[in-house]
Design a protein around this motif. Structure first.
Motif, mmCIF file in Angstrom:
data_model
loop_
_atom_site.group_PDB
_atom_site.id
_atom_site.type_symbol
_atom_site.label_atom_id
_atom_site.label_comp_id
_atom_site.label_asym_id
_atom_site.label_seq_id
_atom_site.Cartn_x
_atom_site.Cartn_y
_atom_site.Cartn_z
ATOM 1 N N PHE A 69 14.722 26.967 52.174
ATOM 2 C CA PHE A 69 15.306 26.800 53.500
ATOM 3 C C PHE A 69 16.570 26.936 53.687
ATOM 4 N N LYS B 121 2.124 33.130 45.806
ATOM 5 C CA LYS B 121 3.275 32.844 47.298
ATOM 6 C C LYS B 121 4.845 33.532 46.505
ATOM 7 N N ALA C 109 -0.982 24.698 53.947
ATOM 8 C CA ALA C 109 -0.700 23.364 53.837
ATOM 9 C C ALA C 109 0.702 22.570 54.572
ATOM 10 N N TRP C 110 0.753 23.444 56.141
ATOM 11 C CA TRP C 110 1.804 22.817 56.699
ATOM 12 C C TRP C 110 2.339 22.055 57.485
ATOM 13 N N LEU C 111 3.241 21.005 57.551
ATOM 14 C CA LEU C 111 3.332 19.875 57.263
ATOM 15 C C LEU C 111 3.603 19.915 59.220
ATOM 16 N N SER D 55 8.698 30.266 56.227
ATOM 17 C CA SER D 55 9.977 29.760 56.592
ATOM 18 C C SER D 55 11.269 30.780 55.985
ATOM 19 N N CYS E 172 2.317 30.158 53.694
ATOM 20 C CA CYS E 172 3.213 28.324 53.620
ATOM 21 C C CYS E 172 4.198 29.375 54.568
ATOM 22 N N MET E 173 4.252 28.281 53.790
ATOM 23 C CA MET E 173 6.535 29.130 53.565
ATOM 24 C C MET E 173 6.764 30.077 52.855
ATOM 25 N N ASP F 21 5.813 22.333 45.818
ATOM 26 C CA ASP F 21 5.548 23.929 44.581
ATOM 27 C C ASP F 21 6.076 23.472 43.146
ATOM 28 N N TYR G 102 7.524 25.749 48.192
ATOM 29 C CA TYR G 102 8.359 25.310 48.937
ATOM 30 C C TYR G 102 8.253 23.184 47.744
ATOM 31 N N TYR H 269 -3.373 19.746 47.749
ATOM 32 C CA TYR H 269 -1.916 20.695 48.104
ATOM 33 C C TYR H 269 -0.773 19.918 47.132
ATOM 34 N N GLU I 92 -4.693 27.428 51.873
ATOM 35 C CA GLU I 92 -4.070 27.051 51.067
ATOM 36 C C GLU I 92 -4.508 26.577 50.170
#
Ligand code: GLN
Length: 413
Positions: free
Chosen positions: A185, A133, A211-213, A181, A177-178, A140, A137, A60, A54
């Motif tokens: 959330f 996307k 770009a996952w944490l 999820s 990424c998100m 974003d 997140y 990011y 990403e």
């Protein structure tokens, strides 16, 4: 009636893991090329598809629309398209890369929607798909990113096959990424929106630029400045201990062409150390988000009762809102206990690594997974230890690099 037969597909998939920093596009691009050139020299490998993270070339952590705007471009005018085109031609492969997208041709910012997107180029270097996307997140939202108005999408990719076998068209989708999820959330974890969508659509290849944490990141907005600074100091001291600058590792490339990820290793790799080892607790989480594709022992029981019927026909509002296809729930359907039984699906995630702002530590661990659709009796785990997922390999959590696997899987045609 035509009967379907199983076709064995052979795909060589490469993932690029980068530590790109905001405001350093030129350096990020140069490092990407040195990584790709080393890969080519070292391995002489010819992947069928190369996937980047990403926001692969821009970094990011953007904090406002004004901050990100200079880095946004129309798809075909982006540095990312330019690079993808060159990569595709050089390796004669598909390329997928994440980038910040603008949608107006005006020179100035006219308030148009901005997106967090991933573009796809063909082996000839043509733009063939652009995905935006869908689930956003917090980062974003900080720059007022828009959600994909189309929601999750699938598209076809046609691959050449070895030994003179005919080309094969694979049903593909992208999740950024998100997207993996629960929506904001907030949606129930068990809705598995993205996985359910892909199960219902019969997706065979799922591509995730990310770009996952890493869990050591500072994400709690309620922290006081003092608490936040203390945590920042911890991250900095840890990096110093690892002999790394505040932004993490760059240029110490890792190439992984064969090592399978050990399933039964303990998950002690939570902490940010051993840069060349994957963060197995995140790997576990990613696999768990694809639970509809995992063998579970409860489904037969659900099937014998009318549980699934109730969930799917009960019109649970929240579930329906973000599960657009609505045919299955946790992999079960009203007509069959496990909709994925006997099928195969390949999931790849190209995650970034490194640290931004001294607060956001990325988890790296880019990986290639095969869900094999096999059923076995007994107690089954809802994570990466489940027998029905094969961990074909992961890069380490902190190093830039490339992982490549030749993947064999079956599709019905
Ligand atoms: N769920 C992801 C995380 O916690 C979202 C990050 C993203 O969308 N880049 O890292």
């Amino acid at each position: 009636m035509t009967t379907k037969s199983k076709v064995l597909v052979d795909l060589k998939i490469a993932l690029v893991q980068l530590n790109s920093q905001v405001n350093q596009v030129t350096q990020n691009i140069n490092r990407t090329w040195s990584l790709l050139n080393k890969f080519k020299e070292k391995t002489h490998k010819t992947p069928d598809i190369i996937v980047f993270p990403e926001f692969a070339l821009t970094g990011y952590n953007f904090h406002s629309r004004d901050h990100i705007f200079p880095f946004c471009s129309l798809t075909k005018e982006s540095e990312s398209f330019k690079l993808a085109k060159q990569v595709s031609k050089l390796f004669n492969c598909y390329t997928v890369i994440g980038y910040p997208e603008r949608t107006s041709t005006n020179n100035i910012d006219d308030g148009e929607p901005l997106y967090n997107s991933a573009l796809v180029t063909s082996p000839q270097g043509n733009l063939i798909f652009n995905y935006r996307k869908s689930f956003l997140y917090q980062t974003d939202h900080d720059w007022h990113c828009h959600e994909n108005p189309m929601g999750f999408q699938t598209f076809p990719l046609t691959f050449k096959q070895p030994n003179g076998k005919p080309d094969i068209t694979i049903n593909t989708s992208i999740g950024i990424c998100m997207d993996l999820s629960p929506y904001e959330f907030e949606a129930p974890f068990i809705d598995f929106e993205f996985a359910s969508y892909n199960l219902d659509m019969g997706t065979e290849l799922i591509i995730c630029p990310m770009a996952w944490l890493h869990s050591s990141s500072i994400t709690d907005k309620s922290l006081s400045i003092i608490e936040k600074n203390e945590k920042k100091l911890e991250i900095l001291q840890n990096l110093r201990k690892l002999d790394l600058p505040p932004y993490g590792s760059q240029n110490d490339f890792q190439f992984d062409l064969e090592k399978h990820t050990q399933k039964f290793k303990s998950l002690e790799s939570d902490d940010y150390s051993r840069m060349d080892e994957p963060d197995l607790s995140n790997v576990d989480y990613w696999i768990r988000r694809f639970l509809p594709f995992l063998d579970l022992d409860h489904r037969t029981h659900w099937f014998q009762t009318d549980l699934i019927e109730k969930v799917l026909n009960g019109k649970d509002e929240e579930f329906l809102q973000h599960c657009p296809t609505k045919k299955s729930f946790m992999g079960a359907r009203t007509d069959i206990p496990w909709a994925f039984k006997g099928k195969n699906m390949i999931m790849v995630n190209a995650n970034r690594c490194g640290v931004e702002d001294g607060t956001t530590v990325f988890a790296g661990s880019s990986g290639i997974y095969k869900f094999n659709g096999k059923m076995e009796p007994g107690e089954l785990k809802d994570n990466s230890k489940n027998h029905s997922v094969e961990l074909l390999g992961n890069l380490g959590k902190g190093l830039e690099g490339i992982i490549m696997r030749e993947v064999l899987f079956q599709v019905e045609r």
